[in-house]
Design a protein around this motif. Structure first.
Motif, PDB file in Angstrom:
ATOM      1  N   ASP A 258       0.811  -1.221   0.000  1.00 43.19           N
ATOM      2  CA  ASP A 258       0.000   0.000   0.000  1.00 43.19           C
ATOM      3  C   ASP A 258       0.846   1.273   0.000  1.00 43.19           C
ATOM      4  O   ASP A 258       0.777   2.097   0.924  1.00 43.19           O
ATOM      5  N   PRO A 259       1.644   1.462  -1.043  1.00 43.31           N
ATOM      6  CA  PRO A 259       2.411   2.714  -1.125  1.00 43.31           C
ATOM      7  C   PRO A 259       1.490   3.913  -1.234  1.00 43.31           C
ATOM      8  O   PRO A 259       0.344   3.806  -1.690  1.00 43.31           O
ATOM      9  N   ALA A 260       1.975   5.061  -0.815  1.00 44.35           N
ATOM     10  CA  ALA A 260       1.198   6.301  -0.915  1.00 44.35           C
ATOM     11  C   ALA A 260       1.076   6.706  -2.377  1.00 44.35           C
ATOM     12  O   ALA A 260       1.517   5.997  -3.290  1.00 44.35           O
ATOM     13  N   HIS A 261       0.479   7.865  -2.602  1.00 47.06           N
ATOM     14  CA  HIS A 261       0.259   8.323  -3.964  1.00 47.06           C
ATOM     15  C   HIS A 261       1.563   8.442  -4.759  1.00 47.06           C
ATOM     16  O   HIS A 261       2.618   8.751  -4.197  1.00 47.06           O
ATOM     17  N   PRO A 262       1.500   8.227  -6.078  1.00 43.03           N
ATOM     18  CA  PRO A 262       2.673   8.504  -6.914  1.00 43.03           C
ATOM     19  C   PRO A 262       2.951  10.001  -6.960  1.00 43.03           C
ATOM     20  O   PRO A 262       2.087  10.824  -6.674  1.00 43.03           O
ATOM     21  N   ARG A 263       4.164  10.347  -7.359  1.00 43.67           N
ATOM     22  CA  ARG A 263       4.501  11.769  -7.405  1.00 43.67           C
ATOM     23  C   ARG A 263       4.173  12.400  -8.746  1.00 43.67           C
ATOM     24  O   ARG A 263       4.143  13.636  -8.861  1.00 43.67           O
ATOM     25  N   SER A 264       3.922  11.580  -9.771  1.00 45.67           N
ATOM     26  CA  SER A 264       3.471  12.130 -11.044  1.00 45.67           C
ATOM     27  C   SER A 264       2.744  11.063 -11.837  1.00 45.67           C
ATOM     28  O   SER A 264       2.876   9.857 -11.560  1.00 45.67           O
ATOM     29  N   VAL A 265       1.974  11.520 -12.835  1.00 46.14           N
ATOM     30  CA  VAL A 265       1.201  10.621 -13.691  1.00 46.14           C
ATOM     31  C   VAL A 265       1.103  11.252 -15.074  1.00 46.14           C
ATOM     32  O   VAL A 265       1.059  12.481 -15.219  1.00 46.14           O
ATOM     33  N   VAL A 266       1.061  10.405 -16.096  1.00 46.96           N
ATOM     34  CA  VAL A 266       0.750  10.867 -17.435  1.00 46.96           C
ATOM     35  C   VAL A 266      -0.072   9.787 -18.119  1.00 46.96           C
ATOM     36  O   VAL A 266       0.209   8.592 -17.965  1.00 46.96           O
ATOM     37  N   CYS A 267      -1.092  10.203 -18.830  1.00 46.04           N
ATOM     38  CA  CYS A 267      -1.996   9.275 -19.505  1.00 46.04           C
ATOM     39  C   CYS A 267      -2.161   9.696 -20.956  1.00 46.04           C
ATOM     40  O   CYS A 267      -2.617  10.812 -21.239  1.00 46.04           O
ATOM     41  N   PHE A 268      -1.790   8.815 -21.869  1.00 45.34           N
ATOM     42  CA  PHE A 268      -2.013   9.018 -23.288  1.00 45.34           C
ATOM     43  C   PHE A 268      -3.108   8.064 -23.759  1.00 45.34           C
ATOM     44  O   PHE A 268      -3.331   7.015 -23.147  1.00 45.34           O
ATOM     45  N   GLY A 269      -3.756   8.402 -24.843  1.00 44.73           N
ATOM     46  CA  GLY A 269      -4.766   7.494 -25.369  1.00 44.73           C
ATOM     47  C   GLY A 269      -5.709   8.181 -26.324  1.00 44.73           C
ATOM     48  O   GLY A 269      -5.462   9.302 -26.793  1.00 44.73           O
ATOM     49  N   GLY A 270      -6.803   7.507 -26.600  1.00 40.56           N
ATOM     50  CA  GLY A 270      -7.800   8.050 -27.513  1.00 40.56           C
ATOM     51  C   GLY A 270      -8.664   6.944 -28.080  1.00 40.56           C
ATOM     52  O   GLY A 270      -8.554   5.765 -27.702  1.00 40.56           O
ATOM     53  N   ASN A 271      -9.517   7.310 -29.001  1.00 40.45           N
ATOM     54  CA  ASN A 271     -10.403   6.349 -29.650  1.00 40.45           C
ATOM     55  C   ASN A 271      -9.690   5.765 -30.875  1.00 40.45           C
ATOM     56  O   ASN A 271     -10.109   5.943 -32.020  1.00 40.45           O
ATOM     57  N   HIS A 272      -8.615   5.045 -30.592  1.00 35.82           N
ATOM     58  CA  HIS A 272      -7.737   4.561 -31.641  1.00 35.82           C
ATOM     59  C   HIS A 272      -8.302   3.352 -32.384  1.00 35.82           C
ATOM     60  O   HIS A 272      -8.014   3.156 -33.565  1.00 35.82           O
ATOM     61  N   ALA A 273      -9.076   2.524 -31.699  1.00 37.04           N
ATOM     62  CA  ALA A 273      -9.489   1.249 -32.283  1.00 37.04           C
ATOM     63  C   ALA A 273     -10.652   1.396 -33.255  1.00 37.04           C
ATOM     64  O   ALA A 273     -10.615   0.884 -34.374  1.00 37.04           O
ATOM     65  N   PHE A 274     -11.701   2.092 -32.814  1.00 28.67           N
ATOM     66  CA  PHE A 274     -12.933   2.163 -33.607  1.00 28.67           C
ATOM     67  C   PHE A 274     -13.281   3.583 -34.052  1.00 28.67           C
ATOM     68  O   PHE A 274     -14.276   3.786 -34.735  1.00 28.67           O
TER      69      PHE A 274
END
Length: 444
Positions: A258-274
């Motif tokens: 149960d580590p505490a929160h991460p210090r950073s996040v990045v999320c890439f993505g999109g409606n790539h499939a359909f």
């Protein structure tokens, strides 16, 4: 039932929290061991919870609450066959909260109702089992924790893997240092899917309260695309990241200690499939920086050759084919690799060439998770999936979705204050534009 009206309930609860909490605690101390529950949200998962818990010793359901008449009426008959008496059917959860006979509630509504229903339940002196993902935003999670603490309530989250012995043995294996130093964790949630298409607005079905279903969310004309398929809409859910990947994210956090929160996040993505026009993307690729290790999550609905663990893995002795298991976790240490599977799969540790060094086969954890909630209600001990522990797991969903929604930007996070340090827009998104009758107050 006590004499407080539903209109008066919220005012009384907010104005006199200590008096309400004390009155309920005293009443429970003098009561017998029978636990009286109410189900709020009688869909598939909620119905499963109710039918299972109604069969436990000294547990009965007094209410089935759902805004869809056919659901609430249908389940009351099934529960009558299990517990010998039919629970009452109602459409307004505040009727449940008004009844002092009710000790606890199972909240299995769509996600946008989880936080407010939990806060209301705590204010009314009820213990809570709330389904995953418990909150829609970081701020909502904090308010839920405050309500549980202020009113002395047990709040168990539907992260049932925390009750599985295989999860505890995996954590012990890591803590013993047998994988070596943990360097990287990969979480997968690569599900099947098809092109999403919005259905036109239509007539509200008979016996269904659309306004109550929307609850805290913005008002929209009725469409089955929202009512029956709310997952692609930001108003009601965090997509499959909240619906499914939250289980793996929580299980990974648990076995890592149960580590505490991460210090950073990045999320890439999109409606790539359909290339659909859904709001919540078809695919997301997320990176979390914990300082001394990294974690990634690949989440989406486009992969027909991937599959969740089948029944013979969840309930039996069969191991999965790990490479095409849609919901697996991979934990990379300096000495070996652990494959970890949710919902009863278990774990295997392998070395070069794939030889299995150690393993622990699991079983679907509801058999332990539901009794843990009932036992916690009786003993007042913290449940295995206590809200305070699970909040950080829920936040992994919120962190990633926030990063995506502010332009797929890397966000720096102040874990102590739960604030983004490089985006006012990201912080503003944690307070949703609730409708007036459905607001979570600043002080709960």
């Amino acid at each position: 039932m006590h004499s407080t009206t539903r209109r008066g309930f919220l005012h009384t609860a907010a104005a006199a929290p200590l008096a309400l909490s004390s009155a309920v605690a005293d009443e429970r101390d003098s009561a017998n061991e029978q636990i009286t529950l109410a189900l709020i949200g009688a869909g598939g998962r909620g119905a499963d919870h109710a039918k299972s818990m109604a069969g436990m010793p000294q547990v009965r359901f007094k209410y089935v609450c759902d805004v869809m008449e056919s659901r609430r009426q249908g389940l009351t008959g099934e529960l009558a066959g299990i517990q010998g008496v039919a629970p009452q059917a109602c459409s307004d959860m505040r009727e449940v909260f008004d009844d002092r006979d009710v000790d606890g509630v199972i909240i299995a509504t769509p996600e946008h109702w989880h936080a407010l229903a939990t806060v209301w339940a705590c204010q009314a002196g009820k213990d809570v089992y709330v389904e995953k993902n418990p909150s829609m935003t970081i701020w909502e999670g904090r308010k839920m924790i405050e309500a549980a603490e202020n009113y002395g309530r047990i709040v168990q989250v539907g992260f049932q893997n925390r009750s599985g012995p295989y999860a505890e043995s995996a954590r012990a294996y890591l803590q013993a240092g047998k994988l070596g130093r943990i360097v990287h964790v990969k979480v997968y949630n690569l599900l099947g899917g098809s092109r999403w298409q919005r259905l036109p607005d239509g007539q509200i079905p008979p016996g269904f309260d659309w306004d109550a279903w929307l609850g805290p969310a913005s008002w929209h004309p009725y469409t089955a695309s929202r009512h029956l398929d709310w997952h692609p809409w930001w108003d009601y859910k965090g997509g499959s990241l909240a619906d499914d990947a939250s289980h793996q994210l929580d299980l990974a956090r648990m076995v890592l200690g149960d580590p505490a929160h991460p210090r950073s996040v990045v999320c890439f993505g999109g409606n790539h499939a359909f290339q659909s026009e859904r709001e919540v993307p078809e695919f997301q690729c997320i990176s979390y920086d914990y300082g001394d290790f990294t974690m990634t999550c690949e989440n989406g609905n486009a992969f027909k050759y991937m599959a969740k663990f089948p029944p013979e893995v969840r309930y039996g002795t069969q191991w999965p084919h790990w490479p095409t298991s849609a919901t697996r976790i991979e934990i990379y240490g300096t000495e070996a690799l652990m494959y970890l599977g949710r919902h009863g799969c278990g774990w295997q540790v392998v070395d070069l060439g794939g030889a299995v060094l150690e393993q622990d086969k699991g079983h679907f954890p509801d058999k332990w998770h539901r009794p843990d909630f009932i036992e916690s209600m009786r003993t007042r001990k913290r449940p295995k999936a206590d809200l305070a522990s699970c909040h950080a797991s829920a936040c992994l969903v919120h962190l990633a979705n926030t990063s995506y929604r502010v332009g797929q930007k890397q966000l720096q996070f102040d874990a102590a204050n739960e604030l983004f340090t490089n985006s006012d827009e990201a912080n503003a998104m944690q307070r949703l534009p609730y409708r007036d009758r459905y607001r979570i107050p600043d002080h709960v």
